[in-house]
Design an enzyme around this catalytic site. Structure first.
Site, mmCIF file in Angstrom:
data_model
loop_
_atom_site.group_PDB
_atom_site.id
_atom_site.type_symbol
_atom_site.label_atom_id
_atom_site.label_comp_id
_atom_site.label_asym_id
_atom_site.label_seq_id
_atom_site.Cartn_x
_atom_site.Cartn_y
_atom_site.Cartn_z
ATOM 1 C CB SER A 64 34.336 33.895 12.427
ATOM 2 O OG SER A 64 33.185 34.491 12.987
ATOM 3 C CG HIS A 68 36.121 27.600 16.311
ATOM 4 N ND1 HIS A 68 36.284 28.882 16.788
ATOM 5 C CD2 HIS A 68 35.120 27.669 15.395
ATOM 6 C CE1 HIS A 68 35.397 29.684 16.195
ATOM 7 N NE2 HIS A 68 34.688 28.971 15.342
#
Lengths: 507, 499
Positions: A64, A68
């Site tokens: 992705s 994060h």
């Protein structure tokens, strides 16, 4: 070198000689890359071996691409600590290594009361993990920031520090600098056998049998991604210390025309199956949607195909949080394999079989975010193994500047074209990539050798026509710059030749 | 001309800038120039003008615009010559990087480097791009050997490569159909053309002359469920929409022919109104965009079936631009003639009505022909089973043979002649390439001077592939005489200078 038993061939020869390294890293993914960069600051002799024809071709190529914030992993785990540490390092590294980094922020969307509870849980986790810049918003507040968000959103957890990168670019940048600083990179080199020294004998070393000859190493780092379990089994006589379960995730990439859809990474509320299907604004202004999460067998560790079922699932799930995604603007589908360990946390430790064999395994999400911190931790473990330690006096951080024509203001464009007319030859119209940039990416120290290698480095073929117009030109440039016939130029993997001589198509 | 320093003086602006030197841009530029515009500059990013026509080495172009059937390169060369003769300036290897609402453009050029142009009017003629595999979301792996049909066409016809030995074509768009024939003539086996819809999306004449003529299977209502192979493609899985077991087709080449999208990235920079669904442009009747002084034509406006129609409407754009610039010589079209004026409104409509119907005196012509009953009876039966599709023009008349032997269903003499020819001796002009030394490209397109029996096309193509010539070559130059004893010569369908 200190081995009296065998002659060490000079580095400048081909890959056939035995060479003793202080550290051999197996796997040129994001972890191997950051570790190589850290080790290149020392006087240790370091090699990275990679079975593929290019770096970053495993999980690093297809994920992705999100840094994060770190509110998701369970407090107290390595994942939690390294995620938060790693994500804080990225912005500085992006400047040092000149790779793209965009802080987009993120939303986690709750659609039910149950999911709202989950958001509260995430918020608490975030605070325990030391994540800053997280807050809960009402659905209406969230929609005023992201108008595409579903009206069914009850509340949203906003994290300001979430960012996006091109993961392969990060790995390429780190390895390029590492190689410039003396690390040896062996591509097309698969480790097929290991003979380990007697533990407790500090002079003895590992011998790695590879498809390109033998390597000797005082310390081996297993950063072999989805193959880390197999590699560990080679060390311990067939019995793996852990297993890696391949999990496949499929994605859509949408045209830049879909770019305005969202400004932030949009997550559904987390489930037991991971972070769920996300809607991601990429570094270059595309929209990416995915992944699903499909468990594969060990034999399917390289099965990076997409499936009708997987793609349909991604569509359906994404629609729940962002209705009306323009899937008709799709320009590519891809899938990636994640390395899910049988243990819950990252496996970052010395092997049970040998203290100088270090595992960096099971690096699934948030592996990309944690990678710089994982490299720091591995560095400490290696330091415990190797007695002599000194910093390289002539270490040069970062890499040679890399002008990106499409991102430059008019005056700089004019100047570059005046300096080098190859900047005026646009080979990729979709992403406005010049011949000069393609030539440069081939001649860098971790240079492109394939069409996809060029695509990952400077983006021709990554745009809306997906190489329809530029592929013939890139083929020509690769052939010219590498001094090989066009018929030898590959798309990606060994044997993936693009064209044949007329009348000679036998494969 | 543009000053040597590469910076155009804004005090002496260019009259008309045309972006794209394909058939649309060239046709617009010619008409603008002929209408009296003082300075017309056509810029194009490729090495030479002509656009995609240069790779369309097959015939089927020009019947209406030039009154004769031409191959793509011939059509392109005629337009380029006409442009140069009329005083249009053409600048190749020049990329328009930016253009704004006031028509200020930034260009990168191989010869001039970075330069700016302020034209009083601009014609957009950037053409289109192919929809990709992702647009139809075909799952599977992403190995080498998967191309869009147009990319494959370029690699084979211009750059002279082979791409594989057994192909599957996904989608039955015209480029895919044309490539099915091209591959067959190159000695590649085409395992199937797979079309998800119930009817082929390309022109009926292309289904007939490219697939049926070579017995290439067309799988309608089928989809490709997966592409297989890691390094090179090894096969595709095909399934029927009507159920049944999926079938695996082995192949080492997959071409996608799943539609075209107008290229309007530059148009968007000007703020011109686009059409949401197709990415085409919102134009008024005079080929004008919503931006003053900005005109558009060709596939950048909307995707056309026929280049003749592109030229016709591009001519309107050129004349409209001239009128905008205050040039009064803007009356009747001055370009190469159409067979008859006013015969057609839109060739891309569902009905595909034919332009300039050339009926002639069909009844008299028929009387002079031999009695159709002399045609061999087996042929008569096969024709009675299925109507014969006329491939002379895109209209696609379905010609039938009655029980009494009378030929019906054609709309012009050419259709009647075609039917007779098909019944007696099915034949076609062979278009191919030969090797060329010392030119800009390694292959030179060519054609036979007359039709040859269809059954011999493959053998003739194979013998041509061994031929090699040296640059320079001029358009129409005879490359080989009496090909294979068939009584036809082979001529070059483009000029190629010696480099």
């Amino acid at each position: 070198m200190n081995s009296g038993k065998r002659s060490i061939k000079p580095e400048t020869t081909d890959n056939s000689g035995d060479t003793l390294y202080d550290v051999v890293i197996v796997g040129a993914g994001i972890v191997g890359a950051f570790l190589a960069y850290e080790l290149s600051k020392t006087c240790w002799k370091v090699a990275v071996v990679e079975k593929e024809p290019d770096v970053a071709l495993g999980a690093t190529k297809a994920n992705s691409g999100i840094i994060h914030a770190g509110y998701d992993p369970e407090p107290g785990t390595l994942k939690a600590r390294l995620n938060v540490e790693g994500s804080r390092l990225y912005e500085g590294l992006s400047r040092e290594l000149s790779f793209g980094y965009k802080k987009t922020g993120s939303f986690v969307v709750a659609l039910t009361e149950e999911e709202e509870h989950a958001l509260t849980g995430l918020m608490e986790r975030g605070h325990k993990n030391g994540v800053e810049g997280i807050e809960l918003l009402s659905g209406a507040e969230a929609r005023s920031l992201e108008p595409s968000l579903t009206k069914k959103a009850l509340s949203v957890l906003m994290a300001k520090s979430t960012a996006v990168v091109d993961p392969w670019e990060v790995a390429i940048a780190a390895l390029e600098s590492a190689v410039d600083n003396g690390v040896r990179l062996w591509l097309n080199t698969c480790v097929t056998g290991v003979s380990s020294p007697v533990p407790g004998s500090p002079e003895a070393h590992f011998e790695l049998e590879t498809t390109q000859g033998r390597l000797a190493a005082k310390v081996v780092v297993n950063a072999a991604g989805v193959h880390a379990g197999e590699l560990s089994a080679l060390l311990s006589g067939g019995k793996a210390e852990f297993e890696i379960i391949p999990r496949r995730g499929q994605y859509f990439v949408l045209d830049k025309a879909a770019g305005p859809l969202v400004k932030r990474v949009i997550y559904p509320a987390p489930s037991t199956m991971g972070k769920g299907v996300l809607v991601i604004p990429t570094l270059h202004g595309n929209i990416m949607v995915g992944p699903d999460n499909e468990t594969l067998t060990a034999e399917e560790a390289e099965s990076v195909q997409t499936t009708a079922g997987g793609l349909a699932y991604v569509r359906d799930r994404a629609e729940l949080i962002i209705p009306g995604i323009p899937f008709h603007l799709g320009i590519a589908n891809f899938s990636g394999i994640r390395a899910e360990p049988t243990e819950k946390d990252f496996i970052i430790r010395a092997s049970e079989s040998h203290p100088r064999w270090i595992h960096a395994a099971g690096i699934k999400s948030p592996g990309l975010s944690a990678a710089p911190a994982i490299a720091d931790r591995l560095f400490s473990l290696i330091r415990e193994c190797l007695s002599l330690y000194s910093l390289k006096p002539d270490f040069r951080p970062g890499r040679r500047p890399r002008p990106v024509l499409s991102e430059l203001p008019p005056e700089r464009r004019r100047q570059l074209i005046a300096e080098n007319p190859m900047f005026s030859h646009i080979v990729c119209r979709c992403e406005m990539v010049s011949e000069a940039e393609v030539v440069d990416c081939i001649h860098r120290s971790v240079g492109a050798r394939t069409l996809n290698g060029v695509k990952r480095r400077v983006r021709p073929g990554g745009g809306r026509c997906q190489g329809g117009f530029c592929a013939p030109r890139i083929l020509e440039i690769l052939s010219r710059e590498l001094g090989i016939p066009e018929t030898e130029v590959c798309l990606e993997h060994l044997g993936s030749k693009m064209v044949f001589r007329k009348g000679g198509t036998s494969l | 001309m543009i000053p040597a320093n590469g910076i155009v003086n804004n005090d002496a602006p260019l009259s008309l800038l045309v972006i794209g030197a394909g058939p649309a841009g060239l046709s617009a530029a010619i008409e603008a120039k002929r209408s009296g515009v003082d300075r017309v500059l056509v810029v194009d990013r490729e090495r030479e003008p002509g656009g995609i026509l240069n790779q369309c080495i097959h015939a089927g172009f020009g019947l209406f615009h030039f009154g004769e059937e031409l191959t793509g390169p011939e059509y392109a060369e005629r337009l380029v010559n006409a442009a140069e003769e009329s005083g249009v300036e053409i600048m190749s290897e020049t990329f328009v990087a930016e253009i704004d609402h006031d028509l200020n453009a930034v260009l990168f050029s191989k010869s001039l480097g970075y330069f700016q142009v302020k034209a009083k009017a601009v014609v957009l003629a950037m053409g289109c791009r192919e929809r990709t595999r992702a647009a139809v979301a075909v799952p599977g792996t992403r190995p080498a050997g998967v191309f869009s049909a147009g990319t494959a066409q370029r690699l084979i016809n211009i750059e002279g490569y082979a791409l594989g030995q057994r192909a599957v074509i996904v989608g039955s768009g015209d480029i895919g159909l044309i490539m099915a024939r091209r591959l067959t003539l190159e000695g590649v086996e085409v395992a199937a053309v797979v079309e998800i819809r119930e009817t082929p999306s390309g022109l009926p004449r292309n289904v007939s002359q490219c697939l049926k003529a070579f017995s290439i299977p067309l799988l309608l209502s089928h989809r490709v469920a997966a592409i297989e192979g890691t390094s090179r493609v090894t096969g595709v899985v095909v399934e029927s929409l009507n159920g049944g077991a999926p079938e695996r087709l082995e192949c080492d080449l997959v071409l996608f022919s799943v539609g075209l999208i107008p290229e309007n990235e530059l148009s968007a920079m000007t703020g011109a109104d686009l059409l949401g669904g197709t990415n085409g442009l919102q134009l008024t009747g005079e080929m004008q965009t919503s931006v003053p002084g900005l005109f558009a034509c060709g596939n950048t406006y909307r995707v056309y079936d026929l280049v003749d129609e592109v030229s016709r409407e591009a001519g309107i754009a050129g004349r409209a631009a001239a009128a905008y610039l205050g040039c009064q010589k803007c009356g009747a079209p001055s370009g190469a003639g159409y067979a008859k004026s006013g015969g057609i409104t839109s060739l891309s409509s569902e009905t595909r009505t034919v332009m300039g119907q050339d009926q002639g005196d069909v009844s008299r012509f028929m009387q002079s022909e031999k009695d159709p009953s002399s045609i061999a009876s087996d042929v008569v039966e096969s024709v009675m089973d299925e109507p014969l599709l006329c491939i002379i023009c895109p209209k696609g008349c379905r010609i039938r043979l009655g029980s009494g032997g009378e030929i019906t269903g054609y709309n012009c003499r050419r259709g009647y002649e075609f039917a007779l020819q098909e019944l007696r001796d099915p034949s076609a002009v062979l278009t191919a390439t030969v090797a060329i030394e010392g030119g800009m490209w390694p292959r030179l397109p060519c054609k036979t001077t007359k039709a040859i029996p269809r059954a011999l096309l493959r053998a003739a193509a194979a013998s041509l592939s061994k031929l090699s010539v040296s640059a320079p070559v001029s358009l129409g130059e005879i490359l080989a005489r009496d090909l294979g004893g068939l009584g036809v010569d082979v001529v070059a369908t483009r000029s190629m200078k010696k480099l």
